[in-house]
Motif scaffolding. Structure first.
Motif, PDB file in Angstrom:
ATOM      1  N   SER A   1       4.565   4.426  -3.122  1.00  0.00           N
ATOM      2  CA  SER A   1       4.330   5.475  -2.142  1.00  0.00           C
ATOM      3  C   SER A   1       2.881   5.485  -1.663  1.00  0.00           C
ATOM      4  O   SER A   1       1.951   5.560  -2.472  1.00  0.00           O
ATOM      5  N   THR A   2       2.707   5.415  -0.366  1.00  0.00           N
ATOM      6  CA  THR A   2       1.365   5.498   0.219  1.00  0.00           C
ATOM      7  C   THR A   2       0.748   6.851  -0.077  1.00  0.00           C
ATOM      8  O   THR A   2      -0.448   6.954  -0.330  1.00  0.00           O
ATOM      9  N   LYS A   3       1.570   7.901  -0.068  1.00  0.00           N
ATOM     10  CA  LYS A   3       1.062   9.248  -0.359  1.00  0.00           C
ATOM     11  C   LYS A   3       0.483   9.329  -1.765  1.00  0.00           C
ATOM     12  O   LYS A   3      -0.606   9.879  -1.963  1.00  0.00           O
ATOM     13  N   ASP A   4       1.187   8.763  -2.757  1.00  0.00           N
ATOM     14  CA  ASP A   4       0.675   8.770  -4.133  1.00  0.00           C
ATOM     15  C   ASP A   4      -0.671   8.061  -4.206  1.00  0.00           C
ATOM     16  O   ASP A   4      -1.603   8.539  -4.847  1.00  0.00           O
ATOM     17  N   LYS A   5      -0.754   6.915  -3.552  1.00  0.00           N
ATOM     18  CA  LYS A   5      -2.005   6.152  -3.589  1.00  0.00           C
ATOM     19  C   LYS A   5      -3.138   6.924  -2.908  1.00  0.00           C
ATOM     20  O   LYS A   5      -4.256   6.981  -3.426  1.00  0.00           O
ATOM     21  N   MET A   6      -2.853   7.545  -1.775  1.00  0.00           N
ATOM     22  CA  MET A   6      -3.875   8.335  -1.075  1.00  0.00           C
ATOM     23  C   MET A   6      -4.295   9.548  -1.905  1.00  0.00           C
ATOM     24  O   MET A   6      -5.489   9.867  -1.981  1.00  0.00           O
ATOM     25  N   ASP A   7      -3.320  10.210  -2.548  1.00  0.00           N
ATOM     26  CA  ASP A   7      -3.642  11.350  -3.408  1.00  0.00           C
ATOM     27  C   ASP A   7      -4.543  10.916  -4.558  1.00  0.00           C
ATOM     28  O   ASP A   7      -5.508  11.610  -4.903  1.00  0.00           O
ATOM     29  N   ALA A   8      -4.238   9.779  -5.151  1.00  0.00           N
ATOM     30  CA  ALA A   8      -5.064   9.255  -6.253  1.00  0.00           C
ATOM     31  C   ALA A   8      -6.475   8.931  -5.764  1.00  0.00           C
ATOM     32  O   ALA A   8      -7.457   9.236  -6.459  1.00  0.00           O
ATOM     33  N   GLN A   9      -6.592   8.349  -4.593  1.00  0.00           N
ATOM     34  CA  GLN A   9      -7.913   8.042  -4.031  1.00  0.00           C
ATOM     35  C   GLN A   9      -8.707   9.321  -3.763  1.00  0.00           C
ATOM     36  O   GLN A   9      -9.905   9.385  -4.048  1.00  0.00           O
ATOM     37  N   LYS A  10      -8.043  10.338  -3.220  1.00  0.00           N
ATOM     38  CA  LYS A  10      -8.715  11.616  -2.940  1.00  0.00           C
ATOM     39  C   LYS A  10      -9.250  12.256  -4.214  1.00  0.00           C
ATOM     40  O   LYS A  10     -10.263  12.947  -4.191  1.00  0.00           O
ATOM     41  N   LEU A  11      -8.543  12.032  -5.311  1.00  0.00           N
ATOM     42  CA  LEU A  11      -8.956  12.602  -6.597  1.00  0.00           C
ATOM     43  C   LEU A  11      -9.906  11.677  -7.363  1.00  0.00           C
ATOM     44  O   LEU A  11     -10.209  11.914  -8.525  1.00  0.00           O
ATOM     45  N   SER A  12     -10.360  10.621  -6.714  1.00  0.00           N
ATOM     46  CA  SER A  12     -11.355   9.684  -7.260  1.00  0.00           C
ATOM     47  C   SER A  12     -10.839   8.796  -8.381  1.00  0.00           C
ATOM     48  O   SER A  12     -11.582   8.449  -9.310  1.00  0.00           O
ATOM     49  N   ALA A  13      -9.571   8.394  -8.305  1.00  0.00           N
ATOM     50  CA  ALA A  13      -9.073   7.398  -9.257  1.00  0.00           C
ATOM     51  C   ALA A  13      -9.891   6.131  -9.061  1.00  0.00           C
ATOM     52  O   ALA A  13     -10.199   5.741  -7.936  1.00  0.00           O
ATOM     53  N   ASP A  14     -10.243   5.502 -10.156  1.00  0.00           N
ATOM     54  CA  ASP A  14     -11.011   4.266 -10.063  1.00  0.00           C
ATOM     55  C   ASP A  14     -10.108   3.075  -9.756  1.00  0.00           C
ATOM     56  O   ASP A  14     -10.546   2.103  -9.144  1.00  0.00           O
ATOM     57  N   PHE A  15      -8.856   3.155 -10.212  1.00  0.00           N
ATOM     58  CA  PHE A  15      -7.902   2.066 -10.023  1.00  0.00           C
ATOM     59  C   PHE A  15      -6.512   2.645  -9.800  1.00  0.00           C
ATOM     60  O   PHE A  15      -6.213   3.744 -10.256  1.00  0.00           O
ATOM     61  N   TYR A  16      -5.663   1.859  -9.158  1.00  0.00           N
ATOM     62  CA  TYR A  16      -4.275   2.248  -8.919  1.00  0.00           C
ATOM     63  C   TYR A  16      -3.443   0.986  -9.090  1.00  0.00           C
ATOM     64  O   TYR A  16      -3.597   0.028  -8.316  1.00  0.00           O
ATOM     65  N   PHE A  17      -2.617   0.949 -10.112  1.00  0.00           N
ATOM     66  CA  PHE A  17      -1.831  -0.241 -10.414  1.00  0.00           C
ATOM     67  C   PHE A  17      -0.350   0.092 -10.421  1.00  0.00           C
ATOM     68  O   PHE A  17       0.058   1.161 -10.873  1.00  0.00           O
ATOM     69  N   THR A  18       0.439  -0.858  -9.961  1.00  0.00           N
ATOM     70  CA  THR A  18       1.887  -0.744 -10.041  1.00  0.00           C
ATOM     71  C   THR A  18       2.330  -1.379 -11.350  1.00  0.00           C
ATOM     72  O   THR A  18       1.877  -2.466 -11.705  1.00  0.00           O
ATOM     73  N   LYS A  19       3.203  -0.674 -12.069  1.00  0.00           N
ATOM     74  CA  LYS A  19       3.701  -1.177 -13.353  1.00  0.00           C
ATOM     75  C   LYS A  19       4.572  -2.399 -13.127  1.00  0.00           C
ATOM     76  O   LYS A  19       5.211  -2.506 -12.096  1.00  0.00           O
ATOM     77  N   PRO A  20       4.615  -3.277 -14.082  1.00  0.00           N
ATOM     78  CA  PRO A  20       3.885  -3.234 -15.350  1.00  0.00           C
ATOM     79  C   PRO A  20       2.437  -3.687 -15.160  1.00  0.00           C
ATOM     80  O   PRO A  20       2.132  -4.468 -14.267  1.00  0.00           O
ATOM     81  N   LEU A  21       1.586  -3.185 -16.014  1.00  0.00           N
ATOM     82  CA  LEU A  21       0.181  -3.563 -16.021  1.00  0.00           C
ATOM     83  C   LEU A  21       0.082  -5.041 -16.338  1.00  0.00           C
ATOM     84  O   LEU A  21       0.808  -5.562 -17.170  1.00  0.00           O
TER      85      LEU A  21
END
Length: 133
Positions: free
Chosen positions: A99-119
């Motif tokens: 989801s683009t929304k999830d990724k954008m929300d994570a960026q807005k909250l200053s996530a350092d990384f965003y990975f799709t499972k599995p790591l």
């Protein structure tokens, strides 16, 4: 760098994903003690040293599943990045969602990384190399 010990907090409710992540960490060339909590509320308690986690070690890295019971990974991320004692900790969101929304929300909250499972090993290396001690 490979001799550095990196304590990882994994907040994940899926046993299969916990197993895969722990196996990946064991196979990596890094020494990474792993602490696992199974919901967002436990992650917050661990990070803020509440209840059974009053003597918890502050992690060097945080991996957060985005969809967890009690509190989502994004809620935990917000708590981390709003706390002066924790905001410096590299934090990665792990998700099966594209989801683009999830990724954008994570960026807005200053996530350092965003990975799709599995790591993957390369993902783990990116996070560990981001640590400045």
């Amino acid at each position: 760098m490979k001799d550095m010990i990196v304590h990882i907090l994994l907040a994940e409710d899926n046993d299969g994903d916990i197993l895969l992540t722990s196996e990946l960490i064991e196979e990596s060339p890094y020494q990474c003690p792993l602490t696992v909590v199974k919901d967002g509320a436990a992650a917050v308690d661990y990070l803020f040293k509440k209840g059974p986690y009053k003597n918890a070690q502050v992690p060097d890295v945080i991996f957060l599943d985005i969809n967890m019971p009690k509190r989502s990974g994004l809620e935990v991320l917000k708590a981390v990045k709003n706390d002066p004692k924790l905001m410096h900790i590299p934090t990665a969101i792990l998700t099966t969602s594209s989801s683009t929304k999830d990724k954008m929300d994570a960026q807005k909250l200053s996530a350092d990384f965003y990975f799709t499972k599995p790591l993957e090993v390369i993902d783990l290396e990116k996070v560990i190399k981001s640590i400045r001690k």
